[in-house]
Motif scaffolding. Structure first.
Motif, PDB file in Angstrom:
ATOM      1  N   SER A   1       0.776  -1.231   0.000  1.00  0.00           N
ATOM      2  CA  SER A   1       0.000   0.000   0.000  1.00  0.00           C
ATOM      3  C   SER A   1       0.804   1.275   0.000  1.00  0.00           C
ATOM      4  CB  SER A   1      -0.948   0.021   1.195  1.00  0.00           C
ATOM      5  OG  SER A   1      -0.209  -0.035   2.379  1.00  0.00           O
TER       6      SER A   1
ATOM      7  N   GLU B   1     -13.799   5.816   4.575  1.00  0.00           N
ATOM      8  CA  GLU B   1     -13.807   7.229   4.199  1.00  0.00           C
ATOM      9  C   GLU B   1     -14.378   8.101   5.313  1.00  0.00           C
ATOM     10  OE1 GLU B   1     -16.187   9.825   0.921  1.00  0.00           O
ATOM     11  OE2 GLU B   1     -14.802   8.295   0.120  1.00  0.00           O
TER      12      GLU B   1
ATOM     13  N   ARG C   1      -4.924   9.009   0.595  1.00  0.00           N
ATOM     14  CA  ARG C   1      -5.104   7.844  -0.278  1.00  0.00           C
ATOM     15  C   ARG C   1      -3.865   7.591  -1.136  1.00  0.00           C
ATOM     16  NH1 ARG C   1     -11.333   8.986  -2.346  1.00  0.00           N
ATOM     17  NH2 ARG C   1     -12.400   7.964  -0.583  1.00  0.00           N
TER      18      ARG C   1
ATOM     19  N   PRO D   1      -2.758   3.686  -0.632  1.00  0.00           N
ATOM     20  CA  PRO D   1      -3.771   3.423  -1.661  1.00  0.00           C
ATOM     21  C   PRO D   1      -4.858   2.448  -1.245  1.00  0.00           C
ATOM     22  CG  PRO D   1      -1.582   3.484  -2.632  1.00  0.00           C
ATOM     23  CD  PRO D   1      -1.381   3.547  -1.152  1.00  0.00           C
TER      24      PRO D   1
ATOM     25  N   LEU E   1      -6.604   2.469   1.259  1.00  0.00           N
ATOM     26  CA  LEU E   1      -7.715   3.196   1.858  1.00  0.00           C
ATOM     27  C   LEU E   1      -8.677   3.718   0.791  1.00  0.00           C
ATOM     28  CD1 LEU E   1      -5.871   5.163   4.696  1.00  0.00           C
ATOM     29  CD2 LEU E   1      -6.907   2.878   4.750  1.00  0.00           C
ATOM     30  N   ALA E   2      -8.172   3.923  -0.411  1.00  0.00           N
ATOM     31  CA  ALA E   2      -9.057   4.280  -1.524  1.00  0.00           C
ATOM     32  C   ALA E   2      -9.820   3.053  -2.003  1.00  0.00           C
ATOM     33  CB  ALA E   2      -8.255   4.891  -2.667  1.00  0.00           C
TER      34      ALA E   2
ATOM     35  N   SER F   1     -12.638   2.246   0.532  1.00  0.00           N
ATOM     36  CA  SER F   1     -13.237   3.466   1.106  1.00  0.00           C
ATOM     37  C   SER F   1     -14.644   3.262   1.652  1.00  0.00           C
ATOM     38  CB  SER F   1     -13.250   4.590   0.065  1.00  0.00           C
ATOM     39  OG  SER F   1     -14.052   4.232  -1.041  1.00  0.00           O
TER      40      SER F   1
END
Length: 525
Positions: A261, A384, A407, A411, A413-414, A417
């Motif tokens: 990530s 999110e 993010r 990444p 976390l995107a 989300s």
């Protein structure tokens, strides 16, 4: 009085909480009358093991035998009747009962004439230096006497096996002298004693055998001299153990997307990490040149001294590590800085502003973010939403810029989300906790044990992110159990021992200080 100690056989005991392995097939043999110690770094599984032995926790696998009797499924009350007594790290007396009445309650698990039990209580109170306080309410006792009462209540069961859980925590040297003498006198009666302890002096001076847990698994076993002189044992305390199997044993396995990530990069224009760092945190600013300063700060958890005259500073754009063995006061220091632990004396200033009586939200408004131990993800919110809640009150465009920067840093976390925050793995949750703290665009961030319980490859990714934040000029106070990794990132470091600063200096100076290893694993006599 001589008491026949009981044997204890721990065969492949495992404890799982969902995907988290707290104990991983631990096996130990404790002979009748032995004094056996169990040590290990934070998150090693020590508290879980003593909970299993005392009957408060049920193992997921394995067998537990007490003098040959299978007690794997036996409850705590029945174990007390069998002759298993235990203490707790934080004393838990009945505060509104007298000292002697506390012992009388413990004796409800015992048989025998009332007169014999009364005489036994008197003997125990004299032995534990509590006789003159027999009629005093337990709430009137200071910490050391409450520790003694905790010990006395366990002895009131007339145990054949005595479990001592962190009984040395918070005591000064003279108090430890008295505790060591008491443990030795109990052992001399022939009772079996198991000591789960942070204070290694107690282990060295009392135990005949010692085992080390790491990530829930047994790392090694032997005499205290053998174990405490082991380079492998020193390595797990100092964070220099680089064998992947040891580092990951018992830790949850992270999915590939979590492992990638940080190193993975989003396509197109990547928002700069400086978006997440307050611009003034890199400037000269006002005040005394430090974002954070502590001057002779002392703080208590009830009667337990957590910090003793601690002085510390974090300069603008500086990373300062706070190190120390288990129970040294690291998390208490983070809590004091962020306002969740009131201080009893001394002064704390953020950019020159005194914050002694400030509430946590007022300290946060000064630009301090706290990435807490345990992650503290909001279970009912999505990934999110967990992030955006830290940027409430910020305009929509700015909030979106910060979200994009987080993010880009993490990444996953995107990708996740819309998922519930607690549905992710431990490593992903830690990324979410860091990202949430950054959404406030702090001037100073306090990281508390972000590597705890995570596989080594995931911690590598987290520290890559911290290095990017350091390059962007973010001031950081890094409370960490992984000494090697923290010193590699930090500019300066403070090492705590029982709530006081024992070593301080540049990261390279602290690393080279010969006292560092001694503070973590002591000297093997």
């Amino acid at each position: 009085m001589m008491t026949a100690g009981a044997s204890l056989e721990i065969d492949g005991i495992g404890v799982r909480y969902g995907g988290l392995v707290a104990l991983d097939a631990v096996s130990l043999r404790v002979a009748p009358g032995a004094v056996f110690g169990v040590i290990g770094p934070n998150g090693a599984g020590k508290s879980t093991l003593v909970g299993v032995l005392g009957g408060a926790l049920r193992p997921s696998s394995g067998r537990l035998r007490f003098d040959g009797l299978d007690i794997t499924r036996t409850g705590a009350a029945d174990r007390a009747r069998l002759g298993i007594g235990r203490t707790y790290q934080i004393p838990r007396p009945f505060l509104d009962l007298t000292v002697e009445e506390n012992l009388e309650v413990a004796q409800l698990a015992c048989r025998g004439p009332r007169r014999i039990r009364r005489d036994r209580r008197g003997e125990i109170l004299r032995r534990c230096a509590l006789a003159e306080f027999a009629r005093a309410p337990a709430r009137s006792l200071p910490l050391l006497r409450r520790k003694r009462l905790e010990f006395a209540r366990a002895l009131a069961l007339d145990p054949r096996l005595l479990l001592l859980d962190e009984i040395g925590a918070g005591l000064v040297d003279a108090e430890i002298d008295a505790l060591v003498a008491l443990i030795r006198s109990v052992a001399a009666e022939g009772r079996t004693v198991v000591i789960v302890e942070h204070v290694l002096r107690i282990v060295r001076e009392c135990c005949t055998g010692l085992a080390v847990l790491n990530f829930g698994a047994k790392l090694c076993e032997g005499t205290p001299a053998e174990v405490l002189s082991s380079d492998d044992v020193a390595a797990i305390y100092l964070g220099t153990a680089h064998v992947r199997g040891e580092a990951a044993a018992g830790a949850e396995r992270e999915p590939p997307e979590a492992q990638r990530s940080v190193s993975a990069r989003v396509t197109g224009s990547r928002p700069p990490v400086s978006t997440l760092v307050a611009a003034e945190s890199r400037s000269s600013g006002a005040g005394d040149g430090n974002w954070l300063s502590l001057e002779r700060v002392s703080a208590y958890h009830g009667q337990l001294a957590a910090l003793r005259d601690v002085s510390l500073r974090v300069g603008r754009g500086e990373v300062v590590a706070v190190l120390g063995p288990n129970g040294a006061g690291k998390t208490s220091l983070a809590a004091a800085v962020c306002g969740s632990l009131p201080i009893r004396s001394g002064a704390i200033r953020i950019d020159g502003v005194p914050i002694v009586r400030a509430r946590p939200e007022q300290i946060a408004a000064l630009g301090v973010a706290h990435c807490m131990e345990g992650r503290r993800i909001f279970a009912d919110l999505s990934v999110e939403q967990n992030l955006l809640i830290a940027a409430r009150g910020v305009g929509g465009d700015e909030s979106r810029r910060r979200l994009a920067a987080v993010r880009a840093l993490f990444p996953v976390l995107a990708d996740r989300s819309r998922d519930p925050g607690t549905s992710m793995s431990g490593g992903e949750q830690q990324m979410l906790a860091i990202g949430r703290a950054l959404m406030a665009r702090p001037r100073l961030i306090v990281f508390d044990e972000i590597s705890l319980g995570l596989a080594r490859i995931v911690v590598d990714r987290l520290y890559e992110a911290l290095l990017e934040l350091k390059r962007a000029g973010l001031s950081m106070l890094l409370v960490e159990q992984d000494v090697d990794r923290a010193l590699a990132l930090a500019d300066r470091a403070y090492v705590l021992e029982r709530g006081a600063v024992a070593i301080e200096g540049t990261a390279s100076g602290v690393r080279a200080d010969g006292r560092l290893r001694h503070l973590y694993v002591g000297a093997a006599d």
